[in-house]
Write a protein that holds these residues in place. Structure first.
Motif, PDB file in Angstrom:
ATOM      1  N   TRP A 169       0.938  -1.151   0.008  1.00 12.14           N
ATOM      2  CA  TRP A 169       0.116   0.218  -0.022  1.00 12.14           C
ATOM      3  C   TRP A 169       0.914   1.346   0.143  1.00 12.14           C
ATOM      4  CZ3 TRP A 169      -0.123  -3.518   3.858  1.00 12.14           C
ATOM      5  CH2 TRP A 169       0.785  -3.289   5.221  1.00 12.14           C
ATOM      6  N   GLY A 170       1.994   1.030   0.498  1.00 15.27           N
ATOM      7  CA  GLY A 170       2.904   2.479   0.321  1.00 15.27           C
ATOM      8  C   GLY A 170       3.936   2.283   1.543  1.00 15.27           C
ATOM      9  N   ASP A 171       4.327   3.214   1.994  1.00 11.10           N
ATOM     10  CA  ASP A 171       5.362   3.421   3.094  1.00 11.10           C
ATOM     11  C   ASP A 171       4.815   3.463   4.573  1.00 11.10           C
ATOM     12  OD1 ASP A 171       7.385   3.310   1.190  1.00 11.10           O
ATOM     13  OD2 ASP A 171       7.643   5.192   1.139  1.00 11.10           O
ATOM     14  N   GLU A 172       3.348   3.552   4.586  1.00  5.01           N
ATOM     15  CA  GLU A 172       3.033   3.570   5.989  1.00  5.01           C
ATOM     16  C   GLU A 172       3.014   2.313   6.707  1.00  5.01           C
ATOM     17  OE1 GLU A 172      -1.587   4.150   8.141  1.00  5.01           O
ATOM     18  OE2 GLU A 172      -1.260   4.416   6.004  1.00  5.01           O
ATOM     19  N   ALA A 173       3.453   2.202   7.945  1.00 10.06           N
ATOM     20  CA  ALA A 173       3.630   1.060   8.905  1.00 10.06           C
ATOM     21  C   ALA A 173       2.325   0.315   8.905  1.00 10.06           C
ATOM     22  CB  ALA A 173       3.986   1.540  10.157  1.00 10.06           C
ATOM     23  N   PRO A 174       2.492  -1.095   8.892  1.00  9.94           N
ATOM     24  CA  PRO A 174       1.287  -1.962   9.164  1.00  9.94           C
ATOM     25  C   PRO A 174       0.403  -1.780  10.180  1.00  9.94           C
ATOM     26  CG  PRO A 174       3.434  -3.216   8.244  1.00  9.94           C
ATOM     27  CD  PRO A 174       3.714  -1.841   9.072  1.00  9.94           C
ATOM     28  N   SER A 175      -0.825  -1.827  10.038  1.00 12.84           N
ATOM     29  CA  SER A 175      -1.757  -1.825  11.014  1.00 12.84           C
ATOM     30  C   SER A 175      -2.958  -2.889  10.590  1.00 12.84           C
ATOM     31  CB  SER A 175      -2.508  -0.385  11.003  1.00 12.84           C
ATOM     32  OG  SER A 175      -3.387   0.079  10.061  1.00 12.84           O
ATOM     33  N   GLN A 176      -3.831  -2.932  11.552  1.00 13.62           N
ATOM     34  CA  GLN A 176      -5.050  -3.943  11.307  1.00 13.62           C
ATOM     35  C   GLN A 176      -5.735  -3.218  10.351  1.00 13.62           C
ATOM     36  OE1 GLN A 176      -5.084  -6.918  12.811  1.00 13.62           O
ATOM     37  NE2 GLN A 176      -3.163  -6.261  13.594  1.00 13.62           N
TER      38      GLN A 176
END
Length: 282
Positions: A169-176
């Motif tokens: 999805w991009g560079d954002e850190a993984p989340s739920q």
């Protein structure tokens, strides 16, 4: 980066490609190009255009394959990558497939808590099929008029080609909100959600869901050190580390969600945190 295998936490003929309507696959066209495998300039690669199923193969899709089994077993040479010689089904692998439908159904019961297969349609037809060996994944994709993606193709789709994304999805850190991961399966029974449960937020550049999390996905290649260069390549020589898989799983940590995380597993193993999606030539 090189990892050995993780331990486990383990009818009439249906026409090829026939699918239950509400879980029929949709394919995302991946526009080929050049990129760096593992987001590392030491491992450049070129990938031709190809199609990759938007989602992992579901229980509902797989039920069609089971319904016609064993007539749905692949013929020699089936499921080949159109640009890679010798990548099709090897008749010697027939011995690694279940002999008949009863044995196939039994093999899909690999984990009493986390298996997604049910012998009769239930409420999880849109969940990803798990407990499928590499051989069974290959056989299904060949029957579905496709093939397993190469590791380079899978990696290319997961990093958005030359965008070299840190995550699909991009560079954002993984989340739920972005991926299915982090279930402590030793303590909790976590339902595996339907494919695309994090779409569109967690989708990749070309609209593919669950490239990070949900289930590890089998790829065509044997697991091995990467070659220095790669033009529509695949590792077809067994180096003793099993077949490759990518993408992380519902039962694993954030670390495994990175497109740089590689793992090998014995191809005959059936594991609750393993699934697959199919590719097709463009």
């Amino acid at each position: 980066m090189f990892f050995r295998a993780l331990s486990a936490m383990a009818i009439p003929l249906v026409a090829a490609g026939a699918c239950i309507p509400d879980v029929e696959p949709t394919e995302g066209v991946v526009v080929g190009g050049q990129f760096n495998r593992l987001n590392d300039a030491r491992y450049p690669a070129t990938v031709a255009d190809f199609q990759l199923d938007r989602f992992e193969a579901t229980v509902g899709r797989f039920r069609q394959f089971v319904a016609g089994y064993p007539a749905t077993k692949p013929k020699a040479g089936a499921g080949a990558h159109p640009l890679i010689e010798g990548s099709g089904w090897d008749a010697a692998w027939d011995a690694s497939l279940p002999a008949g439908q009863d044995e196939l159904r039994a093999s899909l019961q690999c984990d009493a808590n986390f298996r997604t297969w049910t012998d009769e349609p239930a409420g999880n037809e849109a969940a990803p099929i798990n407990c499928a060996s590499w051989y069974l994944a290959f056989a299904f994709c060949a029957w579905d008029e496709g093939r397993l993606p190469t590791e380079a193709e899978w990696n290319y789709a997961a990093v958005g080609g030359n965008e070299q994304r840190a995550y699909p999805w991009g560079d954002e850190a993984p989340s739920q909100d972005l991926a299915v991961f982090g279930c402590d399966s030793t303590m909790t029974v976590c339902p595996i959600p339907s494919v695309g449960s994090k779409s569109p937020a967690g989708d990749g550049k070309w609209g593919h869901g669950d490239l990070a999390g949900s289930l590890f996905e089998w790829v065509l290649d044997y697991h091995a050190d990467l070659t220095a260069t790669c033009i529509n390549c695949a590792t077809l020589t067994d180096g003793g580390f099993g077949r490759g898989s990518r993408g992380g799983a519902f039962s694993h940590t954030e670390e495994t969600l990175s497109p740089t995380y590689r793992i090998g597993e014995l191809p005959e193993r059936t594991l609750s945190f393993y699934g697959f999606r199919c590719a097709r030539g463009e």
